[in-house]
Each structure stands twice: as C-alpha cells, then as structure tokens.
Scaffold this active site. Structure first.
Site, mmCIF file in Angstrom:
data_model
loop_
_atom_site.group_PDB
_atom_site.id
_atom_site.type_symbol
_atom_site.label_atom_id
_atom_site.label_comp_id
_atom_site.label_asym_id
_atom_site.label_seq_id
_atom_site.Cartn_x
_atom_site.Cartn_y
_atom_site.Cartn_z
ATOM 1 N N GLU A 150 20.129 69.827 37.899
ATOM 2 C CA GLU A 150 19.753 69.479 39.272
ATOM 3 C C GLU A 150 20.979 68.913 39.979
ATOM 4 O O GLU A 150 21.904 68.430 39.322
ATOM 5 C CB GLU A 150 18.641 68.422 39.256
ATOM 6 C CG GLU A 150 19.123 67.109 38.660
ATOM 7 C CD GLU A 150 17.988 66.187 38.240
ATOM 8 O OE1 GLU A 150 17.362 65.620 39.126
ATOM 9 O OE2 GLU A 150 17.758 66.041 37.020
ATOM 10 N N LYS A 174 23.603 66.524 41.749
ATOM 11 C CA LYS A 174 23.889 65.095 41.706
ATOM 12 C C LYS A 174 24.088 64.658 43.150
ATOM 13 O O LYS A 174 25.045 65.071 43.814
ATOM 14 C CB LYS A 174 25.141 64.820 40.870
ATOM 15 C CG LYS A 174 25.456 63.345 40.754
ATOM 16 C CD LYS A 174 26.513 63.104 39.692
ATOM 17 C CE LYS A 174 26.676 61.627 39.375
ATOM 18 N NZ LYS A 174 27.209 60.836 40.479
ATOM 19 N N ASP A 230 25.011 62.428 46.270
ATOM 20 C CA ASP A 230 26.022 61.399 46.512
ATOM 21 C C ASP A 230 25.462 60.332 47.444
ATOM 22 O O ASP A 230 25.724 60.330 48.639
ATOM 23 C CB ASP A 230 27.277 62.047 47.117
ATOM 24 C CG ASP A 230 28.455 61.092 47.096
ATOM 25 O OD1 ASP A 230 28.364 60.044 46.428
ATOM 26 O OD2 ASP A 230 29.461 61.398 47.758
ATOM 27 N N TYR A 283 14.227 61.312 41.096
ATOM 28 C CA TYR A 283 14.639 62.151 39.964
ATOM 29 C C TYR A 283 14.536 61.454 38.603
ATOM 30 O O TYR A 283 14.868 62.034 37.586
ATOM 31 C CB TYR A 283 16.064 62.673 40.162
ATOM 32 C CG TYR A 283 17.099 61.597 40.442
ATOM 33 C CD1 TYR A 283 17.426 60.652 39.479
ATOM 34 C CD2 TYR A 283 17.747 61.525 41.673
ATOM 35 C CE1 TYR A 283 18.347 59.658 39.726
ATOM 36 C CE2 TYR A 283 18.682 60.539 41.930
ATOM 37 C CZ TYR A 283 18.970 59.612 40.955
ATOM 38 O OH TYR A 283 19.879 58.627 41.200
ATOM 39 N N LYS A 335 30.817 67.394 37.188
ATOM 40 C CA LYS A 335 31.347 67.119 38.523
ATOM 41 C C LYS A 335 32.008 68.348 39.145
ATOM 42 O O LYS A 335 32.598 69.160 38.447
ATOM 43 C CB LYS A 335 32.379 65.983 38.449
ATOM 44 C CG LYS A 335 31.879 64.683 37.863
ATOM 45 C CD LYS A 335 30.758 64.053 38.667
ATOM 46 C CE LYS A 335 31.207 63.426 39.961
ATOM 47 N NZ LYS A 335 31.834 62.121 39.836
ATOM 48 N N CYS A 390 60.778 42.327 34.696
ATOM 49 C CA CYS A 390 59.524 42.109 35.414
ATOM 50 C C CYS A 390 59.819 41.658 36.845
ATOM 51 O O CYS A 390 60.544 40.681 37.052
ATOM 52 C CB CYS A 390 58.705 41.047 34.692
ATOM 53 S SG CYS A 390 57.259 40.518 35.628
ATOM 54 N N CYS A 419 58.633 37.801 37.284
ATOM 55 C CA CYS A 419 59.228 36.630 36.637
ATOM 56 C C CYS A 419 60.636 36.879 36.103
ATOM 57 O O CYS A 419 61.288 35.963 35.614
ATOM 58 C CB CYS A 419 58.333 36.124 35.499
ATOM 59 S SG CYS A 419 58.279 37.226 34.089
ATOM 60 N N CYS A 471 55.912 43.316 30.609
ATOM 61 C CA CYS A 471 56.689 42.107 30.808
ATOM 62 C C CYS A 471 56.557 41.252 29.551
ATOM 63 O O CYS A 471 55.466 41.102 29.003
ATOM 64 C CB CYS A 471 56.114 41.362 32.016
ATOM 65 S SG CYS A 471 56.576 39.638 32.087
ATOM 66 N N CYS A 474 54.973 34.142 33.075
ATOM 67 C CA CYS A 474 54.915 35.127 34.166
ATOM 68 C C CYS A 474 53.760 34.809 35.109
ATOM 69 O O CYS A 474 52.594 34.887 34.728
ATOM 70 C CB CYS A 474 54.764 36.535 33.609
ATOM 71 S SG CYS A 474 54.659 37.776 34.909
HETATM 72 S S1 IVH Z 1 19.891 60.568 36.466
HETATM 73 C C1 IVH Z 1 20.094 57.301 33.099
HETATM 74 N N1 IVH Z 1 19.982 62.351 38.360
HETATM 75 O O1 IVH Z 1 24.402 59.253 39.616
HETATM 76 C C2 IVH Z 1 20.728 57.980 34.220
HETATM 77 N N2 IVH Z 1 21.347 60.432 38.592
HETATM 78 O O2 IVH Z 1 26.564 58.528 37.797
HETATM 79 C C3 IVH Z 1 19.797 58.255 35.317
HETATM 80 N N3 IVH Z 1 22.614 60.368 40.670
HETATM 81 O O3 IVH Z 1 23.426 55.963 39.050
HETATM 82 C C4 IVH Z 1 20.418 58.941 36.432
HETATM 83 N N4 IVH Z 1 21.882 62.262 41.491
HETATM 84 O O4 IVH Z 1 22.758 57.007 41.270
HETATM 85 C C5 IVH Z 1 20.451 61.188 37.924
HETATM 86 N N5 IVH Z 1 19.907 64.002 39.991
HETATM 87 C C6 IVH Z 1 20.374 62.834 39.545
HETATM 88 C C7 IVH Z 1 21.298 62.083 40.289
HETATM 89 C C8 IVH Z 1 21.769 60.883 39.769
HETATM 90 C C9 IVH Z 1 22.663 61.206 41.702
HETATM 91 C C10 IVH Z 1 23.403 59.123 40.579
HETATM 92 C C11 IVH Z 1 22.619 57.903 40.205
HETATM 93 C C12 IVH Z 1 23.317 57.349 39.000
HETATM 94 C C13 IVH Z 1 24.647 57.994 39.081
HETATM 95 C C14 IVH Z 1 25.275 58.095 37.715
#
Ligand code: IVH
Length: 713
Positions: free
Chosen positions: A126, A128, A130, A238, A326, A431, A434, A455, A461
């Site tokens: 799914e 991620k 932002d 989610y 990512k 350094c 110092c 250092c 320092c």
């Molecule tokens: S699952 C146990 N699903 O990404 C982990 N996180 O880098 C539960 N985030 O803190 C997170 N989209 O704020 C999950 N589809 C998604 C997400 C997601 C964004 C964020 C979330 C989390 C961060 C982790």
C-alpha cells in the site's frame, strides 16, 4: 536595553529592535516545535516571548511587523497539549531502497518462520502516505482520544482537533462495536488543498507554507480547533494499536473492517505472494504518484497473516513483518560555498557543506553532511587517490539529495563547472575548537585508519563538552524542560554548567551567586524558577535514559534499553563492567549475551567505565540523581524477568524466533549457562550446556514444556 527591560520603559527605537528580535526568535522556536518536533525552550518561556511581543505591539501599533508572530495563524501554538501514553508504542518502519532489499526482507521473514520453500506467504502492499501518524482510540464505538505519535511512547492529546476531520468518524458505523479499538493512520493535507491554502496566504500578503506535511502537522496542533477545522485535513486508516478483539485474522481483512466502520482506506492496497508481485505493485503505485492528490514517499509491505505478524514481532523500534520501500530521492543542483568542521560529542571532526540554498523535495537545504575526510578529499597528501573521495572544493557545483528523505547529502560534483584556480580542501589535523591534535585511529586488526578523525582533547575540548551536554539534556536522554541546545551553549559559556552533574547543583549555586540567573540575559524571575523546576523534575530518571544520556559511543537508545533490561539497576551494570575487562570473563560473555549488544559496543562500554574521568562524571551524577530500576516488560507472564538459555535443535520454532518470543515475555535471553540462569530450554542433541545446567542445578525443560509454560501469555 535587555530582554527583561519592562515594555513600558522601552524607547521607540528599542522597541523596534526588540520586535525584530522577537519575530526571529519566535519563528525559530516555531520551526523547531512544528517542523522538527524538538522544542528548545519550555512552554512557559515560549509563552513569555509571545506575551512580550503582544505587549510591545499594543504599545507601539505603528511598529507591528509584516512578519510578526501575532499575524501567523499557522504558528499560534501558545501553549502545548496534554501528553498521553500510548498503550501500544507507535513504531517506525525499516526502509528498503532497492528491489534487492525487498527480496532480502522476504527471505529474512521466511528464514525466521522456517517457512517451507514453495509454500505461499502473502504480503500486502500500500502507499506510504507522507503525513503524520495519529492514533484514534474508540471505546464502545465512540472516539475518546486522538493522540499524535510523539516519541512513539508518549504523544499529544489532539482529540478536539481530530474531531474536526471529516475522515475521522466520531462513532464507528456498527451496531456491535468492540470494547476498545485504537485505529491508526496518517493525517495529511491534499496537494490541491495545500496549493489553495498557499494562494490564500499570498493574497493576504503572508508567508507561504513550505510543504503539505509540515502544514498538516502545524494545523493538527492548533490550540484553537476552529483553526484546524478551517484546514481541509484528511486521514487514511491503515493500522491499529490496542484492541479488545480483532475482527479477522489478516491485515487486508482488518483494513476492510476499518473501511466498513466509516474510515477512508487506500484503494491502491493489494496483496501479492512474492517479491516480483510486490515490486510490480510498487512500480504501479510509483507511476500513479504524480497524478495523486496527496504526497506519498514509498510503498509499505506487510505480512498479511496477523498470526504470523505476532510470531515475527519487533526488532528495536520496527516490526519484523513490515518494511517501507522508498521512492528514489529527489535531487537538486547547487553551489558548495564552503566546507566547515563541526566537533561532535565523541570528538569526531565532521565536515559540513555550506550550500547555496536550494529546494529539494519541497524543503530548503543549505547544509549537507560530508561524512568524513575520505568522502571529500579525493586525493591523499602523497598524491594517491583516497577511497570514496570526491575532491570537493569550495565553489564547486554539486548535486544534493535528502537521504531517506531527511538528511541532506552531496552525491556528486560537476567537474566541468569547477572554477579556475580552485584548491583542494585541506582537512584540518588539529581540532578547530581546542587546537589539540586530531587523529585517525589505526585499527589494530586491519591496520587501516579509522574513517573518522577525532580530536584528542577529551575533557579540555570545549566543543566536545558542549556537545556532551546537549546530548545529555536531549529528548531521549534527560529531556530537561527549558534546557535545550541553546541553553547548553550559553550555560557552558557562562561557566555555570560544565558537566552534567553541574545541572543538579545549579539552583543551590545560584542562591549564593552574585550574578543571579534571573538577572541574566533571556531570564527573569519566572523563567529561572521554571528552569530549576524542570531540572528538579529530572532528579529521578529511568535506567535506560540514564545509560543513553552518558553518550557512550555505540550505545544509542536501543542498546541503552537492552542494557537496562539486562542489568536492571545502574549498580549492577557498573559492577559487571568492572569485572568484564577480559573478553574471556563470564561478565563480558554475559554482556554480549544480552541480545543485540555486539562486541564493538561491548568493548566500548567496558572501556568507558574503566576510564577514571568517565567514572568521576558518572559518580558525580549518581550522587545527585536517583536512577530507577528498569521496568520489566509484560509483567504477567510466568517467565517475566527470568534468564533463559536455549540450546540444541528446536523443532517448533527457529532459535531466532524462540529468542524473540522469550524477550517479548520479558525474559533475558542469554547465550551461556551460569549460576544466574533460571531456565535452560533444551532441544534435540543438547550438549555441554545441558550438562553444565545439571551441575549448577538450573531448571531444565524441553521445547514442548517451555511452550506449554508460556502458552497462556
Ligand atoms: S504501518 C508498525 N502503513 O510511516 C508500523 N505506516 O516510517 C505501523 N506511514 O509512523 C505503520 N503510510 O506514520 C504504515 N500505509 C502505511 C503508512 C505508514 C505512512 C507512516 C507512519 C509511520 C511511518 C513509519
């Protein structure tokens, strides 16, 4: 004039200067608080700045600045929210940056579960989002709390604001709601809504917002919820936290349930059974990215079966069963103006690039890390090329990106654009703070020089001392209200706080001092009293925070927690370090048997406690503060707090899994049997450990007996 001169006594020109100072200072605190989530001053001090600004503006209305803090709606947090502890910590995700990382992730999971080759194992994929994560607690179907992530353990109560989001139901749409269900997801601001908001800001002559994420965060943390309501924030559900019962047994199933209860879930979520399938979903989502009305920065994969998620558990702060793949980072080209050296708390000389400001992925970047000497230098003093070296020079045209979307880095240099007559950079060998020699230690085993130049000034320092102080008071260490990085610098310079222990004698010394704190620049009666109260509040501290605060190399937050759990009390830790000098000693073996503590960290730790000046600093501190004994995890299991050793071949779980399960129940898992061992779990073909346990009278059980014992937990 000083920052404490009463408003009524200020001349017009003084007031003008003071308003300029306040605008800058408040904006800086707002940026820290909203953007980086790391306030440098206490709430009371922050409020005092805003009050002073308002009083000045009331007295001199003609001096109100266009950038006055009183005009900025986005930053009107004049006080902070109550804190709420998460019943289940809000964790982060591990990252994958390549297809290979995704394959490794799946292989790791299959290995951990000993999942037979050829047997299908399903994952969800799914986008991620932002934004910023939010936990919504429903009791009997009614929304009772909305809490931000905070540091993952404690967040801010933003319930009133969350109620204004149309994507967040105040009641679950069901006749049979669960007793407790905590829904987790992401709050975000759509791209079109962000653009409209900025158009409006511009029309009103106000400064535009930087990016949707920060704006969403700022909007959610408004004290006045009508302001939040005026921002079109949205929410994707989610995940979940504490629940009295789960409606089904898959990730996909629960998300479907969330949608049925009235939440918005992401329609691009899908399922696949292998790396190729997940990567295909990743590509599809990546392709749709430009057309989406919200920012996404990757794709999250999760093991679909909740039973398997439970078996997989967590490593440090992320689940083993999920990963964020990512998208490649955005790049930008700019000019490297200069290279500067910063001295860190362990004496490391870190080169920093000062850049012509440039926007990368929506954020203005003007500094970037240059890692170390080899990264910049390129050509050694004898003319031979150096590993990794880019031969970076002031004036160069460079490409920068934000690694993991956070830390700005220089990726390469355009040699065609190098100005004539530019000179190679000379990395300092003393350094800059110092003047002590700065050296690269030689690794005795490999004969190679360490990549870091350090250092050798140690205690003399000042840069190291100040950095150590900053670390000591930082958020995951002592976290002293009203004493942040700025104060660490000022108090060090004033000679008031040179070492951590000095903080705890500050008030006492202040009483007998000729220059009282309340009369110093930036302080008054209230703020001085607040600072002393902030310090007092930390006179008692958890063991893991204490260990982390010592700022020992390789002992970050995760290791500090492990050590706290392993040793339980500071005396026990120090006593153990005193006899762990030899790597053959029981104490050293016991130390590395604490799961997660590697040999390097162990050696550094032992050395730290063997150095007299470190002991002085630690002892001085211990004479002023009380260190709590470490909390045991999962208090109600019959094996909580027990020291367990696994040996032989286990049939029903892998060794790794057995260890993770035991730790989840609050056991300490050790690699060797000693008189301190409580339980030895012996699988098939157990050998010398079983014999030793018998000699020492340690309780021994089979794998089946162990599983029986912990089955209720
Ligand atoms: S699952 C146990 N699903 O990404 C982990 N996180 O880098 C539960 N985030 O803190 C997170 N989209 O704020 C999950 N589809 C998604 C997400 C997601 C964004 C964020 C979330 C989390 C961060 C982790």
């Amino acid at each position: 004039m000083s920052a404490n001169t009463p408003v009524a006594e200020l001349s017009e020109s003084d007031a003008k200067a003071e308003l300029a100072r306040l605008a800058e200072e408040i904006a800086a605190h707002d940026a820290r608080y909203h953007g980086e989530d790391a306030p440098a001053i206490s709430d009371a001090d922050y409020d005092a700045l805003r009050v002073r600004n308002r009083e000045l503006e009331e007295r001199f209305p003609n001096l109100v600045r266009p950038d006055s803090p009183s005009k900025k709606v986005g930053a009107s947090a004049s006080s902070r929210f109550p804190k709420i502890r998460h019943a289940v910590p809000m964790l982060s995700l591990d990252n994958a940056f390549s297809d290979e990382d995704v394959e490794d992730f799946i292989a790791r999971i299959r290995r951990f579960l000993r999942w037979p080759e050829g047997d299908p194992l399903a994952f969800t994929a799914e986008p991620k989002i932002d934004g910023l994560s939010l936990a919504l607690r429903y009791e009997k179907g009614k929304l009772v709390h909305a809490v931000t992530r905070g540091d993952g353990t404690v967040g801010e109560d933003v319930t009133a604001n969350a109620r204004t989001l149309s994507d967040i139901p105040v009641k679950l749409q069901t006749k049979t709601p669960p007793d407790v269900f905590e829904v987790r997801g992401e709050v975000y601001l759509g791209k079109a809504d962000f653009a409209a908001l900025n158009a409006q800001m511009e029309a009103e002559g106000k400064q535009a917002y930087v990016n949707p994420r920060n704006t969403a965060a700022g909007s959610l943390r408004q004290l006045d919820s009508t302001v939040t309501a005026s921002r079109p924030l949205r929410f994707f559900a989610y995940a979940w936290g504490e629940v009295s019962a789960l409606p089904t047994d898959t990730q996909m199933g629960v998300v479907k349930q969330l949608s049925d209860w009235g939440f918005t879930t992401n329609e691009m979520m899908g399922r696949s059974e292998d790396a190729a399938g997940l990567i295909a979903r990743y590509r599809a989502i990546e392709e749709s990215r430009p057309g989406l009305d919200y920012d996404i920065d990757g794709v999250v994969y999760k093991v679909d079966s909740l039973a398997l998620q439970k078996r997989l558990g967590f490593v440090s702060r992320s689940p083993r069963w999920a990963i964020a793949h990512k998208f490649p980072a955005e790049m930008a080209t700019t000019i490297l103006r200069d290279i500067e050296i910063q001295v860190g708390r362990t004496g490391a000389l870190s080169p920093v690039a000062r850049l012509e400001p440039v926007t990368v992925g929506g954020v203005v970047v003007s500094n970037a890390t240059l890692h170390n000497e080899d990264y910049i230098v390129g050509i050694g003093s004898d003319g031979t090329p150096i590993r990794d070296g880019k031969d970076l020079r002031a004036g160069d045209t460079v490409r920068v990106y934000r690694a993991g979307d956070v830390i700005p880095k220089v990726i390469d240099v355009d040699l065609g654009k190098r100005p004539k007559g530019s000179k190679p950079y000379d990395f300092p060998t003393v350094c800059p703070a110092c003047g002590s020699d700065a050296v690269r230690e030689i690794d005795l085993k490999t004969g190679r020089a360490d990549s870091v130049r350090r250092c050798t000034g140690g205690l003399v320092c000042p840069a190291q001392a100040v950095e150590r102080l900053k670390h000591f008071v930082s958020r995951n260490a002592f976290d002293i209200d009203g004493f942040g990085e700025k104060q660490a610098e000022a108090f060090y310079e004033w000679g008031l706080v040179k070492t951590p222990a000095d903080l705890f004698t500050l008030e006492e010394r202040d009483r007998g001092s000729l220059t009282r704190l309340k009369n110093r620049d930036g302080y008054g009666e209230t703020s001085a009293a607040n600072l002393f109260a902030g310090i007092e509040a930390r006179r008692q501290i958890s063991l893991s925070r204490f260990i982390f605060a010592l700022g020992i190399r390789h002992i970050g937050e995760g290791n500090a927690k492990l050590l706290a759990r392993h040793y339980g009390a500071i005396d026990a830790l120090i006593a153990a370090m005193d006899v762990a000098g030899e790597e053959e000693s029981e104490a050293f073996k016991d130390l590395i048997a604490a799961d997660g503590i590697g040999k390097t960290a162990a050696r550094v730790l032992v050395t730290f406690f063997s150095e007299p000046h470190n002991r002085e600093v630690t002892d001085a501190l211990l004479s002023k503060v009380t260190v709590e004994e470490a909390e045991q995890v999962a208090g109600d299991s019959p094996v909580t707090g027990k020291i367990v050793v696994f040996t032989g071949t286990l049939e029903q779980m892998t060794r790794e899994e057995a260890k993770a399960m035991a730790e989840r129940l609050g056991c300490k898992v050790s690699g060797s049997v000693s008189a301190r061992t409580d339980i030895l779990v012996a699988g098939e073909k157990a050998g010398s450990k079983l014999k030793k346990a018998a000699e020492l009278g340690v309780t021994t059980m089979s794998e089946a007996e162990w599983l029986e014992l912990v089955s209720g937990s």
